[in-house]
Structure formats: structure tokens, C-alpha cells
Design a protein around this motif. Structure first.
Motif, PDB file in Angstrom:
ATOM      1  N   MET A 181      24.560 -15.181 -27.818  1.00 26.78           N
ATOM      2  CA  MET A 181      23.454 -14.412 -27.235  1.00 26.78           C
ATOM      3  C   MET A 181      23.018 -15.071 -25.915  1.00 26.78           C
ATOM      4  O   MET A 181      22.936 -16.284 -25.799  1.00 26.78           O
ATOM      5  CB  MET A 181      22.270 -14.365 -28.214  1.00 26.78           C
ATOM      6  N   LYS A 182      22.738 -14.180 -24.933  1.00 30.02           N
ATOM      7  CA  LYS A 182      22.232 -14.644 -23.651  1.00 30.02           C
ATOM      8  C   LYS A 182      20.772 -14.221 -23.497  1.00 30.02           C
ATOM      9  O   LYS A 182      20.354 -13.172 -24.000  1.00 30.02           O
ATOM     10  CB  LYS A 182      23.061 -14.060 -22.510  1.00 30.02           C
ATOM     11  N   ALA A 183      20.020 -15.040 -22.765  1.00 31.13           N
ATOM     12  CA  ALA A 183      18.585 -14.771 -22.615  1.00 31.13           C
ATOM     13  C   ALA A 183      18.328 -13.441 -21.935  1.00 31.13           C
ATOM     14  O   ALA A 183      17.377 -12.717 -22.270  1.00 31.13           O
ATOM     15  CB  ALA A 183      17.925 -15.904 -21.828  1.00 31.13           C
ATOM     16  N   ALA A 200      15.473 -18.405 -23.000  1.00 33.81           N
ATOM     17  CA  ALA A 200      14.989 -17.305 -23.839  1.00 33.81           C
ATOM     18  C   ALA A 200      13.469 -17.307 -23.959  1.00 33.81           C
ATOM     19  O   ALA A 200      12.837 -16.247 -24.031  1.00 33.81           O
ATOM     20  CB  ALA A 200      15.634 -17.393 -25.221  1.00 33.81           C
ATOM     21  N   GLY A 201      12.883 -18.511 -24.000  1.00 33.75           N
ATOM     22  CA  GLY A 201      11.420 -18.597 -24.098  1.00 33.75           C
ATOM     23  C   GLY A 201      10.734 -17.929 -22.911  1.00 33.75           C
ATOM     24  O   GLY A 201       9.863 -17.068 -23.095  1.00 33.75           O
ATOM     25  N   PRO A 202      11.092 -18.298 -21.682  1.00 36.19           N
ATOM     26  CA  PRO A 202      10.518 -17.617 -20.519  1.00 36.19           C
ATOM     27  C   PRO A 202      10.773 -16.102 -20.528  1.00 36.19           C
ATOM     28  O   PRO A 202       9.905 -15.327 -20.135  1.00 36.19           O
ATOM     29  CB  PRO A 202      11.226 -18.292 -19.344  1.00 36.19           C
ATOM     30  N   THR A 217      -8.517 -27.349  -9.702  1.00 37.23           N
ATOM     31  CA  THR A 217      -7.355 -27.814 -10.470  1.00 37.23           C
ATOM     32  C   THR A 217      -6.623 -26.604 -11.051  1.00 37.23           C
ATOM     33  O   THR A 217      -7.190 -25.504 -11.129  1.00 37.23           O
ATOM     34  CB  THR A 217      -7.802 -28.749 -11.612  1.00 37.23           C
ATOM     35  N   PRO A 218      -5.360 -26.771 -11.483  1.00 35.85           N
ATOM     36  CA  PRO A 218      -4.601 -25.660 -12.078  1.00 35.85           C
ATOM     37  C   PRO A 218      -5.313 -25.067 -13.291  1.00 35.85           C
ATOM     38  O   PRO A 218      -6.006 -25.774 -14.026  1.00 35.85           O
ATOM     39  CB  PRO A 218      -3.277 -26.321 -12.487  1.00 35.85           C
ATOM     40  N   VAL A 219      -5.101 -23.756 -13.528  1.00 35.65           N
ATOM     41  CA  VAL A 219      -5.853 -23.053 -14.581  1.00 35.65           C
ATOM     42  C   VAL A 219      -4.969 -22.412 -15.644  1.00 35.65           C
ATOM     43  O   VAL A 219      -5.482 -21.824 -16.594  1.00 35.65           O
ATOM     44  CB  VAL A 219      -6.777 -21.978 -13.962  1.00 35.65           C
ATOM     45  N   CYS A 220      -3.627 -22.487 -15.543  1.00 37.45           N
ATOM     46  CA  CYS A 220      -2.738 -21.836 -16.513  1.00 37.45           C
ATOM     47  C   CYS A 220      -2.547 -22.733 -17.734  1.00 37.45           C
ATOM     48  O   CYS A 220      -1.449 -23.247 -17.999  1.00 37.45           O
ATOM     49  CB  CYS A 220      -1.399 -21.498 -15.860  1.00 37.45           C
ATOM     50  N   TRP A 221      -3.605 -22.925 -18.493  1.00 36.75           N
ATOM     51  CA  TRP A 221      -3.603 -23.893 -19.583  1.00 36.75           C
ATOM     52  C   TRP A 221      -2.744 -23.432 -20.768  1.00 36.75           C
ATOM     53  O   TRP A 221      -1.999 -24.225 -21.332  1.00 36.75           O
ATOM     54  CB  TRP A 221      -5.037 -24.144 -20.052  1.00 36.75           C
ATOM     55  N   ILE A 222      -2.872 -22.162 -21.148  1.00 31.91           N
ATOM     56  CA  ILE A 222      -2.074 -21.651 -22.273  1.00 31.91           C
ATOM     57  C   ILE A 222      -0.594 -21.698 -21.927  1.00 31.91           C
ATOM     58  O   ILE A 222       0.248 -22.080 -22.752  1.00 31.91           O
ATOM     59  CB  ILE A 222      -2.502 -20.213 -22.644  1.00 31.91           C
ATOM     60  N   LEU A 223      -0.252 -21.326 -20.679  1.00 27.06           N
ATOM     61  CA  LEU A 223       1.148 -21.326 -20.259  1.00 27.06           C
ATOM     62  C   LEU A 223       1.733 -22.730 -20.296  1.00 27.06           C
ATOM     63  O   LEU A 223       2.879 -22.945 -20.727  1.00 27.06           O
ATOM     64  CB  LEU A 223       1.285 -20.761 -18.843  1.00 27.06           C
ATOM     65  N   VAL A 224       0.972 -23.712 -19.834  1.00 23.51           N
ATOM     66  CA  VAL A 224       1.422 -25.102 -19.854  1.00 23.51           C
ATOM     67  C   VAL A 224       1.680 -25.556 -21.291  1.00 23.51           C
ATOM     68  O   VAL A 224       2.707 -26.168 -21.608  1.00 23.51           O
ATOM     69  CB  VAL A 224       0.378 -26.019 -19.171  1.00 23.51           C
ATOM     70  N   GLY A 225       0.722 -25.234 -22.188  1.00 22.41           N
ATOM     71  CA  GLY A 225       0.883 -25.609 -23.588  1.00 22.41           C
ATOM     72  C   GLY A 225       2.067 -24.908 -24.242  1.00 22.41           C
ATOM     73  O   GLY A 225       2.833 -25.523 -24.991  1.00 22.41           O
ATOM     74  N   TYR A 226       2.222 -23.602 -23.958  1.00 24.08           N
ATOM     75  CA  TYR A 226       3.318 -22.820 -24.532  1.00 24.08           C
ATOM     76  C   TYR A 226       4.675 -23.420 -24.125  1.00 24.08           C
ATOM     77  O   TYR A 226       5.550 -23.647 -24.973  1.00 24.08           O
ATOM     78  CB  TYR A 226       3.224 -21.371 -24.045  1.00 24.08           C
ATOM     79  N   ALA A 227       4.854 -23.680 -22.823  1.00 25.09           N
ATOM     80  CA  ALA A 227       6.123 -24.209 -22.335  1.00 25.09           C
ATOM     81  C   ALA A 227       6.388 -25.601 -22.903  1.00 25.09           C
ATOM     82  O   ALA A 227       7.526 -25.937 -23.268  1.00 25.09           O
ATOM     83  CB  ALA A 227       6.113 -24.262 -20.807  1.00 25.09           C
ATOM     84  N   SER A 228       5.339 -26.443 -23.017  1.00 27.42           N
ATOM     85  CA  SER A 228       5.495 -27.782 -23.589  1.00 27.42           C
ATOM     86  C   SER A 228       5.938 -27.699 -25.047  1.00 27.42           C
ATOM     87  O   SER A 228       6.849 -28.417 -25.478  1.00 27.42           O
ATOM     88  CB  SER A 228       4.187 -28.570 -23.484  1.00 27.42           C
ATOM     89  N   GLY A 229       5.272 -26.830 -25.816  1.00 27.61           N
ATOM     90  CA  GLY A 229       5.620 -26.681 -27.235  1.00 27.61           C
ATOM     91  C   GLY A 229       7.009 -26.110 -27.431  1.00 27.61           C
ATOM     92  O   GLY A 229       7.776 -26.570 -28.296  1.00 27.61           O
ATOM     93  N   VAL A 258       8.275 -15.230 -15.518  1.00 30.00           N
ATOM     94  CA  VAL A 258       8.817 -16.577 -15.365  1.00 30.00           C
ATOM     95  C   VAL A 258      10.121 -16.525 -14.589  1.00 30.00           C
ATOM     96  O   VAL A 258      11.018 -15.743 -14.915  1.00 30.00           O
ATOM     97  CB  VAL A 258       9.061 -17.237 -16.734  1.00 30.00           C
ATOM     98  N   GLU A 259      10.215 -17.354 -13.546  1.00 29.47           N
ATOM     99  CA  GLU A 259      11.449 -17.478 -12.774  1.00 29.47           C
ATOM    100  C   GLU A 259      11.912 -18.926 -12.842  1.00 29.47           C
ATOM    101  O   GLU A 259      11.322 -19.800 -12.224  1.00 29.47           O
ATOM    102  CB  GLU A 259      11.225 -17.082 -11.310  1.00 29.47           C
ATOM    103  N   ALA A 260      12.971 -19.171 -13.644  1.00 29.39           N
ATOM    104  CA  ALA A 260      13.502 -20.532 -13.756  1.00 29.39           C
ATOM    105  C   ALA A 260      14.156 -20.931 -12.440  1.00 29.39           C
ATOM    106  O   ALA A 260      14.857 -20.136 -11.814  1.00 29.39           O
ATOM    107  CB  ALA A 260      14.497 -20.617 -14.897  1.00 29.39           C
TER     108      ALA A 260
END
Length: 598
Positions: free
Chosen positions: A1-3, A86-88, A135-147, A99-101
């Protein structure tokens, strides 16, 4: 499977009868971004910006970990990289963010993943509710990508938002890296993932608010004490004692230019004298020294310095800020009183110089002065090359010599010296000059001391002597500080007053006229060189030091002077004539206020 094969139509199912929506076989609930924005706003308003950030980052991390687990189990992926992409892709399909990798580099131990976030719902909602952030404000996105990446990679991965549209950047840009304990930025981010329940967040907020309220009450108590002391016209030192007791720290008031004062804890009394002289002399490295500027009506009055074992806490900062307000009023009031005294002295001295009033009438207003006009008094004037520093020097001298009358008159700082100072006049003048130059390192100071006189009206003569001496010194020693006294120049002054000035001018022209003309035409200093040479009795080394010249440079100038036919320099009578002519020339310039006498 491809993303890129992940399609919303394939992943999403809607049961119209039950209203159940699933995405990738997991139940979903459609919710407006505005609703999420309101929830986000309420968390910030309830918990504070920092705590809400941590709460939402942990929420995002949990979502990311669950998404990674589901995608890994549901599909057979062509490569680890495809699974990472796939996550992005899923996040984009869910409408959270585009999301653009950009770049993915990894091996068994490390991961480095960068990319862009566009159309972030968090940016839109933060700007709507709070405006642009620092300061940066995309807190949920940062947490999601980290997890998500941590779950897939099997090692701790932290995402940091380097650019964010919510803080004014043109786009959001993220960097994901495996955790490095030596990376201070990652260490700072890691604290946001420390698990804490909402109840504990609220409990901590409550405790902080309670502590803040207690701090405000305590600072108000201190402020009331200080206000009462101010209204009772108590001394500043009594106010500092209250502040010192409240903080349990030593306090110094470091005046801009003046004698410092302070209150020290008993265990620090041994350093009191040293620190009052210079607060920067704090030798004990275990002590913390914090400085707070004292301002009033745009004027810098000095600093309050707090010395303690550790940095000031919030409660102590509140007390200090309130204390600064009251102490500033006290210090500014004292400063205004001093300025009023200066002004009265200046005005009376001006009247003394220009008035036709008799001695008895002048005595009526003499109460503004400290000296006894019936004794011998002298006027000492100070002329500084930088006139802008006159007021600062005046403040310094008034704090150092409290028993003297010191004030400004035109470009001069005036001191009236009583009979007691006349006994050791030379040492006093030297100490005075040293005191000024120690405080004002770049200043060149000229001190002139007038004749001793009795009575008020005759002070005008002493002032005239002293001010002319200052002008004389500045003219003949433009690069160095000097002191001179009426007694040293009295013969020249008397000669100028008693002799026909035309004869004196002819004498000066005959002796040094050609040197004067040469200096004017060539902007040279032959006349000053000759004067210094004669003042030093022909000693080459002393003359060279006085003029900041090498011996060779001095010899060149002396040869040039001799080329004008100054052969008399080698005889005693010749030197006397040249010295007399030079002193008369400079004295006439001062007395006639003209540079074109010859």
C-alpha cells in the motif's frame, strides 16, 4: 500500500439510518472547526496559554499514536517511508491540515523528517480569538505528528514547529527528530508531554491564583506602611528598613551621582561600607544582586539594588515594584528641594554680581548661603570641557561637600570657600579635581581660585579672578586638567591693570608676534610649546610629558621657534621676557574677551 492511494471515498462510510460515521473502520463524529476553536479558547482562558498548550499537545499525541497503530494494522505498506507518509495523508483527508512532506531521512537509530503545514485549523482559530502570537500555535498538530512518528519508529520522536503562520510567518514548517537529551530545545518541548489530569491543572491554577492574591495583599500591606512614612515625612532609610524586613534582603539606593544609602541584614553588615561606596564590589558569588531603575518625570534618579541569596520571586517582585513607586516619590521630592536651593543661590549670586545695592541691603538676602560673609572667603570656579555634564557634577559635589555653597553660574560650577578651607587650599583643590575625574573619567577640568575677600560685594572680584583663571587655563592647556590660584597670576593681572595697554601690546608683538601669526596661519601650537618649555624651566622631559610629545618632536618644535630668531631663550632675562609676554598675551585675551588683540 502507498500513502497516495488513501482515498476518502474508500475509507469513509456513513450509515444514514443510524447516523454512524466511520473512517478507516473507526467511528468518527463530524464537528465544526469553530466548535473546536471555542473549546481551545476556553482551555486557554481557564488554564492559561502554557497549560492549554501542554494539554492539547498531549491530546494530539494520543490521537497520533492511535492513528499510527490503526494504519499499521489495517494495510500492508510498501515501505516504512510510505507508512510515515500515510499519517500526513490521513490528516489531510480528515480536513485538519494540508501536509506537504519535504524530506525524510532515517536509519535504525535516528529520524529527521521535515515538511509544511498549510491551512491549519489551529492557526485560523487562534488568530480569530487571540490575534497574532509570539510563538507557534499548532499545538495539536505538533502533538499528533510526535505521537504518530514515535509509535511507528519505536523511539521517542519530537516535532518542533520552526515557522508558524499564527505568529506572522508566511507558512507553517515542522521538523521531526529523534530525541537527543543534549538538545535544549527538545528538553524544553518534552515537559509539555508530562501527563497531568485536567483536575490537577485546575487545582494548580487555583493554587497559583490563591498565591497571587496573598502576594498582592502582602505587597499592599508594605505599600501602606511606606505611604504612611512618606506622609509623615520620615527618612528614606526608614522606608528601606520596611522593604528590607519584608524581603529579608539588603537594599541599596545607588543614586545617579551622589552618596549612596542602604539597609543591610545583620549578617551582611561587614560588607556595608564597601558596597555603599561601589555596589559593583559584591565579592560573594553566592549572593544575587538585582537592579531596578528609579525614574520620576522622565528623570533617571538612580537604582534600587536588592541583594539576597537567590533570585527574587513573584511575591518579592510585587513588593519591590510598589516600593519603587513610593521611594521614587520621596527621592524626587528631595531632588526638587535641592534644585530649589541651587536656584536660589544662583539668583542671589547673580544679584550680588550685578546689583548696585549696598552691603547692608545684600546681607538681608544672604541667608541662602552657608558661609559667613564677615570672614575671609574665596570663590572657586570649575570649568569642564563637556558642559553637558555640569549638572551631574553639581549633584556629585553637593552630595560630597554638604557644608559648602555649590551652584551653577553660566558655564562655571561655583564653590564658595570659607576661611577653614583657605588653610589647606591646595590639597582641597587637588582632592576636588580628583573626585570629579574619578567619577567622570573623560572630563578635562580647570579649577580657578580667586582672591580671599570679606563681605558680599567683594565676592564679585573673587569670582572674576576665578572665572578668568579657568578661561586662561583652558586656553593654554587645551588637553589637560589644571589648577591655578589668584596669587600665582596676581602680578600679571596687576601689571595689565596698571600699565598702558598699547605699550603692553607693542611689547607682546615684539617678543612673540611672529609666533602668534605663524600659529594662526598654520594651525600649529608653537606658542603653547614655548609657554610649557618656559613653565618647566627648560626641562625637555617635563615639557614633552606636558605636551604629550616625544623628545624628538619637542626638539623639532623648539628648533622651529629658534628659527624665528628666539635666541634669548638661552638666557635668564630672555626667558623672563618671553614668559611675561606669553602670560600677558593670554591674560589680555581673557580679560578683553578677544582673540585679535595682536
Amino acid at each position: 500500500m502507498k500513502a497516495n492511494r488513501l482515498m476518502l471515498n474508500d475509507l469513509m462510510e456513513v450509515n444514514p439510518r443510524t447516523g454512524v460515521i466511520t473512517l478507516n473502520n473507526k467511528r468518527m463524529a463530524l464537528m465544526s472547526v469553530q466548535a473546536l476553536g471555542i473549546l481551545r479558547r476556553d482551555l486557554v482562558d481557564t488554564l492559561s496559554m502554557e497549560r492549554a498548550k501542554g494539554f492539547l499537545m498531549r491530546y494530539g499525541r494520543a490521537c497520533g499514536q492511535k492513528a499510527a497503530e490503526d494504519l499499521e494494522q489495517t494495510y500492508k505498506w510498501e515501505s516504512t517511508e510510505e507508512l510515515m507518509l500515510a499519517g500526513p495523508a490521513l490528516h489531510t483527508l480528515e480536513g485538519v491540515v494540508t501536509v506537504e512532506a519535504e524530506n525524510i531521512e532515517y536509519n535504525d537509530d535516528t529520524l529527521h523528517y521535515t515538511g509544511y503545514w498549510r491551512n491549519s485549523f489551529e492557526v485560523e482559530e487562534h488568530l480569530y480569538h487571540y490575534g497574532e502570537s509570539k510563538t507557534p500555535v499548532c499545538w495539536i498538530l505538533v502533538g499528533y505528528a510526535s505521537g504518530f512518528l514515535t509509535k511507528l519508529f519505536g523511539k521517542q520522536v519530537l516535532v518542533h514547529e520552526e515557522k508558524c503562520k499564527g505568529k506572522g510567518d508566511p507558512y507553517c514548517y515542522f521538523v521531526a527528530k529523534t530525541f537527543d537529551p543534549a538538545d535544549k530545545k527538545q528538553q524544553a518541548d518534552l515537559r509539555y508531554y508530562e501527563a497531568e489530569s485536567l483536575i490537577s491543572e485546575l487545582d494548580r491554577s487555583y493554587k497559583e491564583i490563591k498565591e497571587l492574591n496573598e502576594n498582592i495583599i502582602e505587597s499592599e500591606r508594605v505599600q501602606k506602611k511606606l505611604t504612611d512614612l512618606l506622609l509623615e515625612d520620615e527618612s528614606l532609610s526608614s522606608m528601606l528598613e520596611v522593604v528590607s524586613a519584608a524581603l529579608h534582603k539588603s537594599i541599596i539606593i545607588d543614586y545617579r551621582y551622589g552618596k549612596n544609602e542602604g539597609v543591610f541584614l545583620e549578617e551582611e553588615a561587614f560588607i556595608e561600607e564597601n558596597l555603599l561606596e561601589n555596589p559593583n564590589n559584591l565579592i560573594d558569588n553566592q549572593k544575587m544582586m538585582e537592579m531596578y531603575p528609579i525614574h520620576a518625570k522622565g528623570k533617571n534618579l538612580g537604582n534600587m539594588i536588592v541583594i539576597g541569596e537567590e533570585k527574587n520571586k513573584k511575591k518579592e517582585e510585587l513588593i519591590i515594584q510598589r516600593a519603587l513607586t513610593i521611594c521614587s516619590i520621596k527621592i524626587f521630592h528631595a531632588f526638587q528641594l535641592i534644585q530649589s536651593k541651587w536656584q536660589k543661590k544662583e539668583e542671589f549670586f547673580e544679584e550680588l554680581l550685578n546689583s548696585e545695592k549696598d552691603e547692608e541691603t545684600l546681607q538681608i538676602g544672604s541667608h541662602v548661603f552657608e558661609f559667613n560673609s564677615q570672614n575671609d572667603n574665596r570663590v572657586l570656579t570649575i570649568l569642564v570641557d563637556d558642559k553637558e555634564s555640569n549638572e551631574l557634577i553639581l549633584e556629585h559635589l553637593n552630595s560630597k561637600y554638604t557644608a559648602l555653597d555649590i551652584f551653577l553660574k553660566d558655564k562655571y560650577i561655583i564653590l564658595i570657600l570659607s576661611e577653614d578651607y583657605n588653610k589647606n587650599l591646595e590639597n582641597f583643590a587637588k582632592d576636588l579635581q580628583a573626585s570629579i575625574e574619578n567619577k567622570f573619567k573623560k572630563s578635562i577640568t580647570y579649577i580657578g581660585v580667586g582672591r580671599a575677600v570679606k563681605g558680599l560685594k567683594k565676592l564679585a572680584k573673587s569670582y572674576q579672578d576665578a572665572s578668568r583663571i579657568c578661561d586662561f587655563l583652558q586656553l593654554v592647556h587645551p588637553n589637560d586638567s589644571h589648577i591655578s590660584y589668584f596669587e600665582e597670576l596676581e602680578p600679571i593681572v596687576l601689571l595689565l591693570k596698571a600699565t598702558d595697554q598699547e605699550d603692553l601690546i607693542d611689547f607682546c608683538k615684539k617678543m612673540i608676534g611672529d609666533l602668534i601669526e605663524y600659529d594662526k596661519e598654520n594651525q600649529s601650537n608653537l606658542l603653547i610649546t614655548l609657554k610649557s618649555y618656559l613653565d618647566n624651566n627648560g626641562n625637555l622631559q617635563k615639557t614633552a610629558n606636558d605636551l604629550h610629545l616625544s623628545i624628538a618632536g619637542l626638539r623639532y618644535r623648539l628648533d622651529k621657534i629658534e628659527s624665528f630668531g628666539k635666541k634669548g631663550l638661552k638666557t635668564g632675562s630672555g626667558r623672563f621676557k618671553y614668559q611675561l609676554a606669553i602670560n600677558m598675551y593670554f591674560s589680555m585675551q581673557i580679560m578683553d574677551n578677544s582673540s585679535n588683540i595682536l
